[in-house]
Motif scaffolding. Structure first.
Motif, PDB file in Angstrom:
ATOM      1  N   ARG A  74     -20.904   7.537   7.258  1.00 45.10           N
ATOM      2  CA  ARG A  74     -20.721   8.210   8.540  1.00 45.10           C
ATOM      3  C   ARG A  74     -20.561   7.153   9.622  1.00 45.10           C
ATOM      4  O   ARG A  74     -21.434   6.316   9.822  1.00 45.10           O
ATOM      5  CB  ARG A  74     -21.899   9.111   8.868  1.00 45.10           C
ATOM      6  N   ASN A 108     -18.843  10.983  19.280  1.00 43.69           N
ATOM      7  CA  ASN A 108     -18.077  11.461  18.129  1.00 43.69           C
ATOM      8  C   ASN A 108     -18.647  10.845  16.854  1.00 43.69           C
ATOM      9  O   ASN A 108     -19.436   9.902  16.900  1.00 43.69           O
ATOM     10  CB  ASN A 108     -16.601  11.084  18.283  1.00 43.69           C
ATOM     11  N   GLN A 109     -18.240  11.393  15.707  1.00 37.48           N
ATOM     12  CA  GLN A 109     -18.626  10.827  14.422  1.00 37.48           C
ATOM     13  C   GLN A 109     -17.659  11.319  13.347  1.00 37.48           C
ATOM     14  O   GLN A 109     -16.982  12.334  13.516  1.00 37.48           O
ATOM     15  CB  GLN A 109     -20.052  11.196  14.046  1.00 37.48           C
ATOM     16  N   THR A 134     -29.335   3.504   8.026  1.00 43.65           N
ATOM     17  CA  THR A 134     -28.473   3.453   9.196  1.00 43.65           C
ATOM     18  C   THR A 134     -28.407   2.023   9.717  1.00 43.65           C
ATOM     19  O   THR A 134     -29.440   1.375   9.899  1.00 43.65           O
ATOM     20  CB  THR A 134     -29.005   4.370  10.317  1.00 43.65           C
ATOM     21  N   ASP A 153     -13.565  15.156  12.461  1.00 42.67           N
ATOM     22  CA  ASP A 153     -14.532  14.534  13.343  1.00 42.67           C
ATOM     23  C   ASP A 153     -15.280  15.609  14.134  1.00 42.67           C
ATOM     24  O   ASP A 153     -15.071  16.814  13.929  1.00 42.67           O
ATOM     25  CB  ASP A 153     -13.869  13.513  14.266  1.00 42.67           C
ATOM     26  N   ARG A 154     -16.165  15.208  15.001  1.00 44.77           N
ATOM     27  CA  ARG A 154     -16.983  16.161  15.749  1.00 44.77           C
ATOM     28  C   ARG A 154     -16.125  17.021  16.688  1.00 44.77           C
ATOM     29  O   ARG A 154     -16.524  18.119  17.075  1.00 44.77           O
ATOM     30  CB  ARG A 154     -18.046  15.407  16.545  1.00 44.77           C
ATOM     31  N   ARG A 192     -20.400   6.432  13.533  1.00 46.07           N
ATOM     32  CA  ARG A 192     -20.905   7.083  14.738  1.00 46.07           C
ATOM     33  C   ARG A 192     -20.444   6.363  15.993  1.00 46.07           C
ATOM     34  O   ARG A 192     -20.445   5.125  16.061  1.00 46.07           O
ATOM     35  CB  ARG A 192     -22.433   7.155  14.706  1.00 46.07           C
ATOM     36  N   GLU A 193     -20.034   7.168  16.970  1.00 35.74           N
ATOM     37  CA  GLU A 193     -19.736   6.694  18.317  1.00 35.74           C
ATOM     38  C   GLU A 193     -20.656   7.426  19.287  1.00 35.74           C
ATOM     39  O   GLU A 193     -21.410   8.313  18.882  1.00 35.74           O
ATOM     40  CB  GLU A 193     -18.273   6.967  18.673  1.00 35.74           C
ATOM     41  N   LEU A 224     -17.527   1.746  17.971  1.00 35.52           N
ATOM     42  CA  LEU A 224     -18.475   2.109  16.921  1.00 35.52           C
ATOM     43  C   LEU A 224     -19.885   1.687  17.307  1.00 35.52           C
ATOM     44  O   LEU A 224     -20.123   0.542  17.698  1.00 35.52           O
ATOM     45  CB  LEU A 224     -18.057   1.443  15.616  1.00 35.52           C
ATOM     46  N   GLU A 274     -17.572  11.569   8.915  1.00 40.93           N
ATOM     47  CA  GLU A 274     -18.243  11.353   7.636  1.00 40.93           C
ATOM     48  C   GLU A 274     -17.252  11.549   6.497  1.00 40.93           C
ATOM     49  O   GLU A 274     -16.471  12.507   6.499  1.00 40.93           O
ATOM     50  CB  GLU A 274     -19.411  12.320   7.478  1.00 40.93           C
ATOM     51  N   GLU A 317     -23.903   4.994   9.037  1.00 40.76           N
ATOM     52  CA  GLU A 317     -24.905   5.548   8.129  1.00 40.76           C
ATOM     53  C   GLU A 317     -24.349   5.523   6.708  1.00 40.76           C
ATOM     54  O   GLU A 317     -23.201   5.906   6.470  1.00 40.76           O
ATOM     55  CB  GLU A 317     -25.248   6.985   8.524  1.00 40.76           C
TER      56      GLU A 317
END
Length: 236
Positions: free
Chosen positions: A147, A153-154, A117, A171-172, A149-150, A132, A156, A136
């Motif tokens: 992936r 939210n994220q 990560t 997204d999430r 990541r925020e 951002l 992949e 990962e």
């Protein structure tokens, strides 16, 4: 002679031909303009509409290329040799490809690096990715799993090694965000990914350093409406 907005009717720039009713006049036909060089050109005399969704900071250069390279061929399209010319154009278009991220043979790649990560460093400049927080990375057959990541939210998705891999991950928030991604080693310490958000003109470059343990992320052109994942796809 001037147009209603004061621009010169005979000017050589497409931007100086006049504007009204949400359309620009051009040296040939007229245009509907969007952000980042996304536009359509209507050529009534040729019964043709030209549409581009590419991101460009120099739209005038693209229009100049249309008038210099494309327009002369339109009138000649029905003349002798047209079929041969069309075959040549088809063959050339079929062979065009966007260069993927370089896939170098770094020592870490040979050592079967297990991934990790990378917190995204704050960085400076107008083009940095502000939303951002981390990236990962995990090796995957034929490439990588990435992936983004925020805080809330994220996303992949797979990234090809030396090639592009297109996918439509959710997204999430449950929204599909189509992307094409390519990744590889620039050297034994530096991993890089290039991610294109296919329903937008936007592209982000991510570079992770194993030595520093952080990543830098920057847009080729900063998004107009914000750079959060949920802003980087077409409306449902």
């Amino acid at each position: 002679v001037s147009n209603a907005d004061g621009t010169a009717a005979g000017a050589t720039s497409d931007w100086q031909q006049g504007y009204g009713f949400q359309f620009w006049m051009s040296r040939h036909g007229y245009r509907g303009d969007g952000a980042f060089g996304q536009f359509c050109v209507v050529l009534p005399e040729h019964e043709m509409v030209i549409v581009t969704t590419a991101c460009t900071p120099d739209m005038q250069a693209l229009l100049d290329a249309m008038w210099t390279c494309l327009l002369p061929g339109i009138d000649a399209a029905a003349g002798p040799g047209a079929e041969t010319a069309q075959d040549k154009l088809g063959a050339r278009l079929a062979g065009l490809a966007l260069a993927p991220c370089p896939a170098g043979q770094g020592a870490r790649a040979a050592a079967n690096w297990a991934g990790g990560t990378f917190p995204v460093s704050a960085g400076t400049g107008a083009f940095r990715a502000r939303a951002l927080t981390a990236v990962e990375v995990t090796p995957d057959p034929g490439g990588w799993r990435v992936r983004l990541r925020e805080d809330a939210n994220q996303l992949e998705f797979p990234a090809g090694a030396g090639t592009w891999t297109a996918s439509e991950p959710a997204d999430r928030l449950g929204e599909a965000v189509p992307v094409a991604a390519s990744a590889g080693w620039l050297d034994s310490d530096t991993w890089r990914a290039e991610v294109i958000f296919l329903e937008t003109p936007h592209r982000i470059d991510i570079t992770g350093s194993l030595r520093a343990g952080t990543a830098a992320a920057a847009w080729r052109q900063p998004p107009l409406g914000g750079d959060r994942i949920q802003d980087l796809h077409g409306p449902a």
